[in-house]
Scaffold this motif. Structure first.
Motif: not given
Length: 120
Positions: A6, A8, A115
């Motif tokens: 992940y 951001l 995201h």
């Protein structure tokens, strides 16, 4: 290093629309516009390059801050951001984006918030 799952990413400015990304040059063909280069350089200074990209297929959510009431085409902002994510090493290649969502959101802290999730 392993495959991160992940990211951001926050960018300080909206990208130029698709129609303003490139200019035609008689000798060099299609070249990046000054406006596109300036946006890219500003954003490159504002993010930390990851040690490794997310390899494989990804899901991406783009949140863009709508600051004016002028007509703007949300979809025309995606290409510059996707190319930025690839060039800066967040994702392996923008062709690996298999799920994408684009949203105008006036509540985000930056002009653009992205995201990125690895797909299982």
């Amino acid at each position: 290093m392993g495959n991160p799952g992940y990211f951001l990413v926050r960018l300080p400015e909206l990208p130029p629309p698709l129609s303003a990304l490139y200019n035609n040059n008689a000798r060099a063909g299609r070249i990046k516009s000054r406006r596109y280069k300036a946006w890219f350089d500003l954003c490159a200074l504002s993010v930390h390059r990851p040690e490794a990209p997310i390899y494989g297929e990804v899901k991406v959510v783009y949140l863009l801050k709508r600051e004016t009431n002028i007509r703007q085409d949300l979809a025309n902002r995606e290409k510059a951001i996707s190319d930025f994510l690839t060039d800066m090493g967040f994702i392996e290649d923008d062709c690996k984006i298999i799920d994408m969502r684009l949203v105008w959101d006036s509540t985000i802290p930056a002009a653009v918030e992205i995201h990125i999730d690895a797909m299982p």
